[in-house]
Design a protein around this motif. Structure first.
Motif, PDB file in Angstrom:
ATOM      1  N   ARG A  57      29.421  17.870  -5.866  1.00  0.00           N
ATOM      2  CA  ARG A  57      30.053  16.765  -5.137  1.00  0.00           C
ATOM      3  C   ARG A  57      30.994  17.348  -4.102  1.00  0.00           C
ATOM      4  NH1 ARG A  57      31.694  12.657 -10.112  1.00  0.00           N
ATOM      5  NH2 ARG A  57      29.827  13.023 -11.378  1.00  0.00           N
ATOM      6  N   THR A  58      30.873  16.864  -2.898  1.00  0.00           N
ATOM      7  CA  THR A  58      31.745  17.350  -1.833  1.00  0.00           C
ATOM      8  C   THR A  58      32.341  16.164  -1.089  1.00  0.00           C
ATOM      9  OG1 THR A  58      29.787  17.589  -0.414  1.00  0.00           O
ATOM     10  CG2 THR A  58      30.599  19.576  -1.506  1.00  0.00           C
ATOM     11  N   TYR A  59      33.500  16.412  -0.477  1.00  0.00           N
ATOM     12  CA  TYR A  59      34.253  15.359   0.180  1.00  0.00           C
ATOM     13  C   TYR A  59      34.830  15.854   1.499  1.00  0.00           C
ATOM     14  CZ  TYR A  59      34.196  13.438  -4.556  1.00  0.00           C
ATOM     15  OH  TYR A  59      33.801  12.973  -5.787  1.00  0.00           O
ATOM     16  N   ALA A  60      34.920  14.918   2.425  1.00  0.00           N
ATOM     17  CA  ALA A  60      35.674  15.200   3.644  1.00  0.00           C
ATOM     18  C   ALA A  60      37.161  15.278   3.290  1.00  0.00           C
ATOM     19  CB  ALA A  60      35.429  14.102   4.669  1.00  0.00           C
ATOM     20  N   ASP A  61      37.903  16.068   4.036  1.00  0.00           N
ATOM     21  CA  ASP A  61      39.326  16.235   3.752  1.00  0.00           C
ATOM     22  C   ASP A  61      40.076  14.904   3.787  1.00  0.00           C
ATOM     23  OD1 ASP A  61      39.690  19.466   5.436  1.00  0.00           O
ATOM     24  OD2 ASP A  61      39.012  18.950   3.417  1.00  0.00           O
ATOM     25  N   SER A  62      39.643  13.997   4.642  1.00  0.00           N
ATOM     26  CA  SER A  62      40.348  12.726   4.811  1.00  0.00           C
ATOM     27  C   SER A  62      40.284  11.831   3.571  1.00  0.00           C
ATOM     28  CB  SER A  62      39.789  11.977   6.023  1.00  0.00           C
ATOM     29  OG  SER A  62      38.399  11.721   5.848  1.00  0.00           O
ATOM     30  N   VAL A  63      39.337  12.085   2.674  1.00  0.00           N
ATOM     31  CA  VAL A  63      39.201  11.225   1.491  1.00  0.00           C
ATOM     32  C   VAL A  63      39.369  11.992   0.187  1.00  0.00           C
ATOM     33  CG1 VAL A  63      37.635   9.727   2.780  1.00  0.00           C
ATOM     34  CG2 VAL A  63      36.693  11.466   1.234  1.00  0.00           C
ATOM     35  N   LYS A  64      39.528  13.299   0.274  1.00  0.00           N
ATOM     36  CA  LYS A  64      39.631  14.115  -0.924  1.00  0.00           C
ATOM     37  C   LYS A  64      40.820  13.663  -1.766  1.00  0.00           C
ATOM     38  CE  LYS A  64      38.182  18.147  -0.005  1.00  0.00           C
ATOM     39  NZ  LYS A  64      38.064  19.528   0.526  1.00  0.00           N
ATOM     40  N   GLY A  65      40.585  13.486  -3.059  1.00  0.00           N
ATOM     41  CA  GLY A  65      41.629  13.034  -3.964  1.00  0.00           C
ATOM     42  C   GLY A  65      41.739  11.532  -4.079  1.00  0.00           C
ATOM     43  N   ARG A  66      41.087  10.800  -3.175  1.00  0.00           N
ATOM     44  CA  ARG A  66      41.134   9.330  -3.205  1.00  0.00           C
ATOM     45  C   ARG A  66      39.774   8.713  -3.518  1.00  0.00           C
ATOM     46  NH1 ARG A  66      42.195   6.523   1.248  1.00  0.00           N
ATOM     47  NH2 ARG A  66      41.353   8.079   2.703  1.00  0.00           N
ATOM     48  N   PHE A  67      38.718   9.361  -3.093  1.00  0.00           N
ATOM     49  CA  PHE A  67      37.361   8.855  -3.290  1.00  0.00           C
ATOM     50  C   PHE A  67      36.633   9.711  -4.313  1.00  0.00           C
ATOM     51  CE2 PHE A  67      36.589   6.788   1.170  1.00  0.00           C
ATOM     52  CZ  PHE A  67      37.785   6.098   1.050  1.00  0.00           C
ATOM     53  N   THR A  68      35.751   9.069  -5.085  1.00  0.00           N
ATOM     54  CA  THR A  68      34.919   9.778  -6.055  1.00  0.00           C
ATOM     55  C   THR A  68      33.472   9.333  -5.916  1.00  0.00           C
ATOM     56  OG1 THR A  68      36.766   9.908  -7.623  1.00  0.00           O
ATOM     57  CG2 THR A  68      34.554  10.296  -8.488  1.00  0.00           C
ATOM     58  N   VAL A  69      32.578  10.291  -5.752  1.00  0.00           N
ATOM     59  CA  VAL A  69      31.153   9.988  -5.612  1.00  0.00           C
ATOM     60  C   VAL A  69      30.452  10.284  -6.931  1.00  0.00           C
ATOM     61  CG1 VAL A  69      30.529  12.297  -4.771  1.00  0.00           C
ATOM     62  CG2 VAL A  69      29.128  10.321  -4.136  1.00  0.00           C
ATOM     63  N   SER A  70      29.444   9.487  -7.249  1.00  0.00           N
ATOM     64  CA  SER A  70      28.673   9.704  -8.476  1.00  0.00           C
ATOM     65  C   SER A  70      27.265   9.167  -8.290  1.00  0.00           C
ATOM     66  CB  SER A  70      29.356   9.032  -9.668  1.00  0.00           C
ATOM     67  OG  SER A  70      29.434   7.634  -9.473  1.00  0.00           O
ATOM     68  N   SER A  71      26.403   9.472  -9.255  1.00  0.00           N
ATOM     69  CA  SER A  71      25.034   8.963  -9.197  1.00  0.00           C
ATOM     70  C   SER A  71      24.543   8.667 -10.602  1.00  0.00           C
ATOM     71  CB  SER A  71      24.115   9.970  -8.505  1.00  0.00           C
ATOM     72  OG  SER A  71      24.013  11.152  -9.260  1.00  0.00           O
ATOM     73  N   ASP A  72      23.623   7.736 -10.695  1.00  0.00           N
ATOM     74  CA  ASP A  72      23.009   7.355 -11.957  1.00  0.00           C
ATOM     75  C   ASP A  72      21.502   7.352 -11.721  1.00  0.00           C
ATOM     76  OD1 ASP A  72      21.866   5.982 -14.118  1.00  0.00           O
ATOM     77  OD2 ASP A  72      23.671   4.797 -14.444  1.00  0.00           O
TER      78      ASP A  72
END
Length: 124
Positions: A57-72
């Motif tokens: 899982r990777t994130y842009a710096d602008s959302v790191k720590g606030r957004f969480t990505v997942s999949s099912d």
């Protein structure tokens, strides 16, 4: 045929949370990555987050720590949990799929299939 359909957008006050969903079909997730992008009015589409079949899982710096990505993989859905939302998060959010791994940074051209987008509005 690859299909991606986003849902879950809406209006939320600053500091609030929202969860976006991306229903996908037409490919085996084991070989693919699903990314989230967003586009604000007058701006270019920018990468937000990515999840791949290796669990990366990777994130842009602008959302790191606030957004969480997942999949099912059973439900064939990807999610973007957004917290501590800010007015600058206001945009149309898109999910996209591609035969690749989530090695940041990622670009629009890295993904070949896109959903129609869902609007997220955080008033200032």
């Amino acid at each position: 045929e690859v299909q991606l359909v986003e849902s879950g957008g809406g209006l939320v006050q600053a500091g609030g949370s929202l969860r976006l969903s991306c229903a996908f079909s037409g490919f085996i997730f084991d070989d693919y990555a699903i990314a989230w992008f967003r586009q604000a009015p007058g701006k270019e589409r920018e990468w937000v987050s990515c999840v791949d079949s290796d669990g990366q899982r990777t994130y842009a710096d602008s959302v790191k720590g606030r957004f969480t990505v997942s999949s099912d993989n059973v439900k064939k859905r990807a999610y973007l949990q957004m917290s501590s939302l800010k007015p600058e998060d206001t945009a149309v959010y898109y999910c996209a799929s591609g035969y690749r791994r989530c090695i940041a940074p990622l670009w629009v051209g890295d993904f070949g299939s896109w959903g129609q987008g869902t609007q997220v509005t955080v008033p200032s």
